[in-house]
Design a protein around this motif. Structure first.
Motif, PDB file in Angstrom:
ATOM      1  N   LEU A 809      11.562 -19.566 -27.583  1.00  0.00           N
ATOM      2  CA  LEU A 809      13.045 -19.815 -27.036  1.00  0.00           C
ATOM      3  C   LEU A 809      14.019 -20.421 -27.847  1.00  0.00           C
ATOM      4  O   LEU A 809      15.116 -19.738 -27.908  1.00  0.00           O
ATOM      5  CB  LEU A 809      12.863 -20.329 -25.503  1.00  0.00           C
ATOM      6  N   ARG A 810      13.597 -21.470 -28.397  1.00  0.00           N
ATOM      7  CA  ARG A 810      14.697 -22.179 -29.447  1.00  0.00           C
ATOM      8  C   ARG A 810      15.052 -21.131 -30.546  1.00  0.00           C
ATOM      9  O   ARG A 810      16.224 -21.239 -31.080  1.00  0.00           O
ATOM     10  CB  ARG A 810      13.946 -23.396 -29.873  1.00  0.00           C
ATOM     11  N   ARG A 811      14.086 -20.516 -31.147  1.00  0.00           N
ATOM     12  CA  ARG A 811      14.489 -19.315 -32.118  1.00  0.00           C
ATOM     13  C   ARG A 811      15.318 -18.295 -31.536  1.00  0.00           C
ATOM     14  O   ARG A 811      16.184 -17.751 -32.067  1.00  0.00           O
ATOM     15  CB  ARG A 811      13.298 -18.833 -32.899  1.00  0.00           C
ATOM     16  N   ALA A 812      14.652 -17.672 -30.364  1.00  0.00           N
ATOM     17  CA  ALA A 812      15.342 -16.354 -29.977  1.00  0.00           C
ATOM     18  C   ALA A 812      16.720 -16.679 -29.347  1.00  0.00           C
ATOM     19  O   ALA A 812      17.488 -15.745 -29.396  1.00  0.00           O
ATOM     20  CB  ALA A 812      14.320 -15.554 -28.934  1.00  0.00           C
ATOM     21  N   LYS A 813      16.994 -17.718 -28.816  1.00  0.00           N
ATOM     22  CA  LYS A 813      18.206 -17.979 -27.982  1.00  0.00           C
ATOM     23  C   LYS A 813      19.400 -18.102 -29.062  1.00  0.00           C
ATOM     24  O   LYS A 813      20.546 -17.972 -28.605  1.00  0.00           O
ATOM     25  CB  LYS A 813      18.155 -19.357 -27.222  1.00  0.00           C
ATOM     26  N   LEU A 814      19.070 -18.285 -30.384  1.00  0.00           N
ATOM     27  CA  LEU A 814      20.472 -18.106 -31.027  1.00  0.00           C
ATOM     28  C   LEU A 814      20.989 -16.519 -31.270  1.00  0.00           C
ATOM     29  O   LEU A 814      22.051 -16.390 -31.470  1.00  0.00           O
ATOM     30  CB  LEU A 814      20.021 -18.261 -32.568  1.00  0.00           C
ATOM     31  N   ASN A 815      20.129 -15.542 -30.848  1.00  0.00           N
ATOM     32  CA  ASN A 815      20.847 -14.341 -31.194  1.00  0.00           C
ATOM     33  C   ASN A 815      20.420 -13.595 -29.708  1.00  0.00           C
ATOM     34  O   ASN A 815      20.485 -12.308 -29.649  1.00  0.00           O
ATOM     35  CB  ASN A 815      20.024 -13.476 -32.080  1.00  0.00           C
ATOM     36  N   ARG A 816      20.187 -14.036 -28.451  1.00  0.00           N
ATOM     37  CA  ARG A 816      19.986 -13.677 -27.247  1.00  0.00           C
ATOM     38  C   ARG A 816      20.239 -14.512 -26.177  1.00  0.00           C
ATOM     39  O   ARG A 816      20.049 -15.683 -26.296  1.00  0.00           O
ATOM     40  CB  ARG A 816      18.384 -13.036 -27.271  1.00  0.00           C
ATOM     41  N   GLN A 817      20.798 -13.988 -25.021  1.00  0.00           N
ATOM     42  CA  GLN A 817      21.083 -14.774 -23.878  1.00  0.00           C
ATOM     43  C   GLN A 817      19.920 -14.531 -23.095  1.00  0.00           C
ATOM     44  O   GLN A 817      19.209 -13.663 -22.554  1.00  0.00           O
ATOM     45  CB  GLN A 817      22.111 -14.310 -23.036  1.00  0.00           C
ATOM     46  N   PHE A 818      19.456 -16.092 -22.596  1.00  0.00           N
ATOM     47  CA  PHE A 818      18.386 -16.257 -21.364  1.00  0.00           C
ATOM     48  C   PHE A 818      19.015 -16.769 -20.290  1.00  0.00           C
ATOM     49  O   PHE A 818      19.819 -17.800 -20.268  1.00  0.00           O
ATOM     50  CB  PHE A 818      17.249 -17.124 -22.145  1.00  0.00           C
ATOM     51  N   LEU A 819      18.507 -16.448 -19.025  1.00  0.00           N
ATOM     52  CA  LEU A 819      18.777 -17.186 -17.908  1.00  0.00           C
ATOM     53  C   LEU A 819      17.329 -17.328 -16.947  1.00  0.00           C
ATOM     54  O   LEU A 819      16.878 -16.510 -16.597  1.00  0.00           O
ATOM     55  CB  LEU A 819      19.708 -16.437 -17.057  1.00  0.00           C
ATOM     56  N   PHE A 820      16.965 -18.722 -16.936  1.00  0.00           N
ATOM     57  CA  PHE A 820      15.924 -19.139 -16.120  1.00  0.00           C
ATOM     58  C   PHE A 820      16.253 -19.857 -14.771  1.00  0.00           C
ATOM     59  O   PHE A 820      17.184 -20.816 -14.836  1.00  0.00           O
ATOM     60  CB  PHE A 820      14.779 -19.818 -17.025  1.00  0.00           C
ATOM     61  N   ALA A 821      15.530 -19.456 -13.882  1.00  0.00           N
ATOM     62  CA  ALA A 821      15.648 -20.525 -12.442  1.00  0.00           C
ATOM     63  C   ALA A 821      14.153 -21.005 -12.741  1.00  0.00           C
ATOM     64  O   ALA A 821      13.096 -20.317 -12.935  1.00  0.00           O
ATOM     65  CB  ALA A 821      15.563 -19.717 -11.325  1.00  0.00           C
ATOM     66  N   THR A 822      14.154 -22.381 -12.875  1.00  0.00           N
ATOM     67  CA  THR A 822      12.745 -23.111 -13.027  1.00  0.00           C
ATOM     68  C   THR A 822      12.639 -24.324 -12.422  1.00  0.00           C
ATOM     69  O   THR A 822      13.622 -24.918 -12.098  1.00  0.00           O
ATOM     70  CB  THR A 822      12.822 -23.078 -14.468  1.00  0.00           C
ATOM     71  N   HIS A 823      11.429 -24.899 -12.298  1.00  0.00           N
ATOM     72  CA  HIS A 823      11.061 -26.172 -11.984  1.00  0.00           C
ATOM     73  C   HIS A 823      10.300 -26.952 -13.158  1.00  0.00           C
ATOM     74  O   HIS A 823       9.941 -27.948 -12.882  1.00  0.00           O
ATOM     75  CB  HIS A 823       9.992 -26.106 -10.579  1.00  0.00           C
ATOM     76  N   ASN A 824      10.056 -26.190 -14.161  1.00  0.00           N
ATOM     77  CA  ASN A 824       9.501 -26.737 -15.303  1.00  0.00           C
ATOM     78  C   ASN A 824      10.441 -27.425 -16.062  1.00  0.00           C
ATOM     79  O   ASN A 824      11.257 -26.836 -16.971  1.00  0.00           O
ATOM     80  CB  ASN A 824       8.709 -25.701 -15.922  1.00  0.00           C
ATOM     81  N   ALA A 825      10.081 -28.722 -16.491  1.00  0.00           N
ATOM     82  CA  ALA A 825      11.125 -29.311 -17.617  1.00  0.00           C
ATOM     83  C   ALA A 825      11.171 -28.968 -18.911  1.00  0.00           C
ATOM     84  O   ALA A 825      12.127 -28.901 -19.725  1.00  0.00           O
ATOM     85  CB  ALA A 825      10.764 -30.881 -17.466  1.00  0.00           C
ATOM     86  N   ASN A 826       9.903 -28.373 -19.298  1.00  0.00           N
ATOM     87  CA  ASN A 826       9.676 -27.794 -20.841  1.00  0.00           C
ATOM     88  C   ASN A 826      10.925 -26.800 -21.345  1.00  0.00           C
ATOM     89  O   ASN A 826      11.427 -27.000 -22.184  1.00  0.00           O
ATOM     90  CB  ASN A 826       8.538 -27.320 -20.861  1.00  0.00           C
ATOM     91  N   ILE A 827      11.165 -25.989 -19.954  1.00  0.00           N
ATOM     92  CA  ILE A 827      12.099 -25.073 -20.595  1.00  0.00           C
ATOM     93  C   ILE A 827      13.527 -25.376 -20.669  1.00  0.00           C
ATOM     94  O   ILE A 827      14.075 -25.135 -21.663  1.00  0.00           O
ATOM     95  CB  ILE A 827      12.095 -23.780 -19.368  1.00  0.00           C
ATOM     96  N   PRO A 828      14.168 -26.184 -19.827  1.00  0.00           N
ATOM     97  CA  PRO A 828      15.581 -26.585 -20.172  1.00  0.00           C
ATOM     98  C   PRO A 828      15.483 -27.709 -21.022  1.00  0.00           C
ATOM     99  O   PRO A 828      16.725 -27.874 -21.655  1.00  0.00           O
ATOM    100  CB  PRO A 828      16.148 -26.784 -18.692  1.00  0.00           C
TER     101      PRO A 828
END
Length: 886
Positions: A809-828
């Motif tokens: 995610l940290r690599r890909a988000k530079l060139n793409r948009q992501f939207l997650f609904a999450t309960h996991n702290a790792n992602i946000p």
């Protein structure tokens, strides 16, 4: 909630010049000051605004003089100013020390005194060591970075590795990019920043920044005078926190990637459970968090509704429908989505959809657009809860997903194959029609010998001589009708020519207006007009000639019919002279013989028609052989291209997932095709030989035509199956020839963690979480359009989220948009989401308050993220203690 009232709701990069000097610095450099302090400050402001600088750090040598005037002036233009100074340690290493923006000058002066700066010689080294200075600044909640680290007074040039390794030192200044250091005189610099030198190794890599001295106002426009720091709101607290995750939040001007991807820029709700919610998303990583039942899934399913995207599977569809009805349907609410479309070259569109209606698309000029939402973001991916899991269980769906990410020539071959199959189908229909016509003719021709035998019996009665004119009259009738057919064919040809005359409307003056080479197109129009005129003039005499011919023929046709009628009347009289026989009158015997001769004459020409049909079938089968050869050529070329594409995609997956293609491996399709033929006495179990074989459907059809013996020899199958196959009609064999067996794709996941050697395991042998992880690796591949996931962690291996997915995610988000609904702290948190929105409920309505959105550097977002994702500070600390982490 309206975003106009709150400017800072998502993190972005702010341009920061962190070594700005006041006007007195020119005097320190031994140069003549030609500007007053106020003029200097105004020019500095003007150039900062021109350069797009939004944060500056004051860094005079051992001095804070002039800071407050600059702060007051710059704050009026929304530029944040951090007070600070540059200081040299006892080892003559230079550092820049910065403090919170509201710090008063007197407190900065106290820090200068505490460090032992000589106010008469502020540039002189102090008595405190570099480590002492670093510790002091951190103890006072400041921020310190190594100034010009590769210069003579820099920490690297002076080989101070123990200072470099100090945890409290988070950043070091360099003149250009890190890659430039690869070619520097001393390769240590590059290795130190890349954390590849054991003597300089750090637990947290050193952040590289550009912050060259601003000696005069124009200097602030230089690329090496500023760097980019990601913050939600530009303030010292967010600035400091950025360096705790410099890999995501600190960039050099030269390193900032250009993002040309699509993005969902804004979502607004009118009516329904989320009425009034108005969100501006980041174009990078977005995370919706909140307690259960606050509406995270509702938000995502409403976006799906706006784009008219279909959920995968019946369960997902039912859940989607229920969410919409309960949260949008009761109030007939509307969702409005503003997007930037890469497919439309960065143009903006607004998609609006009311519950119960179809989506409407409006362009940036407020005009209704003909595009469908999916046209704007064709590669958008949206998966609700458990949809990825459902996908992993369906092999065909997995293969379709993989094909979306394949690049190469195989799509060109897909189109060619489709065209061949259309031609094969047309050929099959022609053969089917020709076979049916041949069967009808054969049936009639087979009657001819019997009819001729019956005629001989009549002739035995001695009436042949009297009635021998009957077949001649019948033939005259046929020939008389044929003349009409010939003329009608000419009429049809003339009608076709009239329909094909040139249409020059497309070259009208209105169409050519404003075109740069309209004169040449007008000349072409004149030539076409001449052709049209000539052809029209030619058609008139031709039509007249055909009409004249029809009239002339009609005269003779009528004469012939009259004569035939007269002859037939004479036949009626001749019937009276035929002697009675077997209880039949002469008239009746004559009539029967007349009818019989007519039938014989009608059938006799069909012998030639039968030969024509057989020639036609031979030609159709010959064409079919060429088409089947072309199909083989195209499918083989496609298989080769697909293999290359799959290998290329596997390389992109970088040892995380391995793909392998079995060309035409899904032989179950052939089994299903044979099962649908309703083979008598043959069930699925008796078709197991098909799965294990390597023969093509066309080869099987050809062998069936060769007969039972050849089927038994070629495939070793039972008599029951042989008999059933041999009873297949020809049109079923033709359909069998056209069957293209799909490929199968093997998916394997690397199940190791960290730096261990890769161990791949087939997706069929993986846990649910690992299966979903394998698919998610594919979804994270390069794509210009957004990826939207609802609680992906529900079906993911937690270790894979932390070690693999977040890194991706940290690599890909530079060139793409992501939207997650999450309960996991790792992602946000570890993914360093640029926008985190906290959904809550008030008065049975979902809302996101302005202060409860932004990145993790916002205090309110921090607190709520800890409460929602970690169970609160106390729970987090207890877990940390139980794990034995310090």
């Amino acid at each position: 909630m309206t975003n106009q009232n709150n400017k800072y709701t998502k993190a972005r990069f702010f341009k920061c010049a962190l070594q700005v000097n006041a006007s007195g610095y020119i005097k320190y450099r031994g140069q003549q000051q030609t500007l007053t302090e106020d003029d200097y400050n105004q020019q500095l402001l003007n150039t900062a605004l021109e350069a797009g600088v939004e944060v500056i750090g004051m860094a005079d040598h051992g001095s804070i003089n002039g800071f407050e005037k600059i702060r007051d002036l710059f704050n009026q233009h929304n530029i944040v100013v951090f007070p600070g100074f540059e200081v040299a340690s006892s080892e003559k290493i230079h550092f820049v020390c910065l403090f919170e923006e509201s710090t008063f000058s007197d407190l900065i002066k106290m820090h200068l005194g505490a460090l032992g700066v000589d106010i008469h010689h502020p540039e002189a080294p102090v008595q405190k060591s570099a480590l002492d200075i670093i510790n002091y600044v951190n103890d006072k909640d400041g921020f310190i970075f190594a100034a010009h680290s590769t210069n003579d007074d820099g920490v690297l040039k002076r080989r101070m590795n123990h200072v470099w390794q100090q945890n409290g030192l988070l950043a070091a200044q360099i003149p250009g990019s890190v890659e430039d250091l690869r070619h520097a005189q001393d390769v240590l610099y590059y290795r130190a920043f890349k954390n590849r030198d054991e003597a300089y190794h750090r637990e947290r890599e050193m952040a590289a920044i550009n912050a060259a001295d601003i000696a005069k106002p124009e200097d602030i426009k230089n690329e090496d005078a500023s760097c980019l720091i990601k913050m939600t709101k530009p303030c010292f607290a967010s600035f400091k926190q950025a360096f705790l995750d410099s890999g995501s939040r600190v960039r050099l001007n030269s390193d900032k990637p250009q993002n040309y991807a699509s993005a969902i820029e804004r979502v607004r709700f009118i009516g329904g459970y989320l009425d009034g919610v108005d969100i501006e998303f980041s174009e990078h990583l977005n995370a919706v968090i909140g307690g259960r039942g606050t509406g995270k899934s509702t938000l995502l399913e409403c976006i799906r509704f706006a784009f008219d995207l279909q959920p995968f599977g019946k369960a997902a569809q039912a859940q989607h429908d229920a969410i919409l009805k309960n949260n949008l349907g009761n109030e007939k609410g509307m969702v409005e989505v503003k997007v930037r479309s890469a497919a439309m070259h960065g143009r903006h569109f607004t998609i609006s959809r009311k519950y119960g209606n179809q989506p409407a698309v409006v362009d940036e000029n407020d005009s209704i657009s003909p595009y469908h939402p999916k046209d704007l973001l064709p590669g958008i991916e949206l998966y609700g809860q458990n949809e990825i899991y459902e996908m992993t269980r369906d092999e065909q769906s997995r293969n379709q997903l993989i094909k979306r990410f394949l690049e190469g020539e195989h799509e060109r071959f897909d189109a060619a194959i489709a065209k061949v199959l259309v031609r094969l189908k047309d050929n099959r229909e022609s053969i089917k029609s020709a076979l049916s016509q041949k069967a009808d003719i054969e049936e009639e021709v087979e009657r001819l010998p019997k009819l001729q035998e019956q005629a001989k019996q009549f002739q035995a009665l001695g009436i042949h001589e009297k009635l021998e004119i009957i077949p001649k009259l019948e033939k005259e009738k046929q020939l008389n009708g044929r003349t009409n057919e010939e003329v009608e064919r000419v009429k049809e040809a003339l009608d076709t020519l009239k329909d094909s005359l040139p249409d020059i409307v497309f070259l009208s003056d209105a169409s050519l207006e404003g075109l740069p080479h309209a004169d040449l197109l007008k000349q072409q129009r004149e030539i076409l007009e001449s052709l049209l005129t000539s052809l029209t003039q030619t058609l008139v005499p031709l039509e007249q000639l055909v009409s004249k011919t029809s009239a002339e023929l009609l005269h003779f046709q009528q004469q012939l019919i009259e004569k035939i009628n007269s002859e037939e009347q004479q036949l009626e009289n001749a019937f009276k002279d035929i002697p009675a026989s077997q209880g039949k009158t002469g008239r009746k015997i004559g009539a029967e013989y007349q009818s019989l001769l007519k039938k014989i004459e009608q059938i006799r020409p069909k012998k030639a028609a039968l030969q024509s049909r057989e020639a036609q079938l031979n030609e159709l089968y010959s064409q079919r052989k060429k088409l089947l050869l072309e199909l083989d050529q195209q499918t083989s070329a496609r298989a080769s291209a697909m293999q290359k594409s799959v290998k290329s995609l596997t390389r992109k997956l970088e040892q995380k997932v391995r793909l392998s293609l079995n060309s035409e491996g899904n032989r179950q399709v052939l089994v299903d095709a044979l099962s649908n033929c309703n083979l008598e006495g043959v069930g699925v179990k008796r078709l197991a030989w098909v799965i294990d074989g390597e023969f093509s459907p066309a080869n099987l059809a050809a062998t069936i035509r060769q007969g039972a013996a050849e089927l038994t020899i070629s495939f070793g199958i039972s008599d029951t199956v042989v008999r059933a196959l041999c009873r297949l009609p020809e049109h079923k064999l033709l359909m069998l020839e056209e069957l293209v067996i799909p490929d199968t794709m093997a998916i394997e996941l690397n199940v190791t963690h960290g730096e261990q050697d890769a161990v791949f395991r087939s997706i069929e042998d993986l846990s649910t979480g690992q299966q979903c992880t394998a698919v998610l690796h594919l979804l994270l591949l390069d794509n210009q359009d957004p990826l939207i996931l609802d609680q992906p962690e529900d079906n993911l291996d937690n270790a894979f989220i932390a070690e693999r997915i977040v890194a991706e995610l940290r690599r890909a988000k530079l060139n793409r948009q992501f939207l997650f609904a999450t309960h996991n702290a790792n992602i946000p948190v570890f993914g360093d989401a640029e926008w985190i929105g906290v959904l809550s409920v008030e008065d049975n309505k979902g809302l996101i308050k302005p202060e409860q959105q932004g990145a993790i550097d916002m205090p309110e977002v921090q607190k709520l993220a800890a409460d929602i994702l970690e169970g609160g500070k106390s729970a987090f600390n207890q877990r940390r203690e139980k794990y034995g982490f310090n």
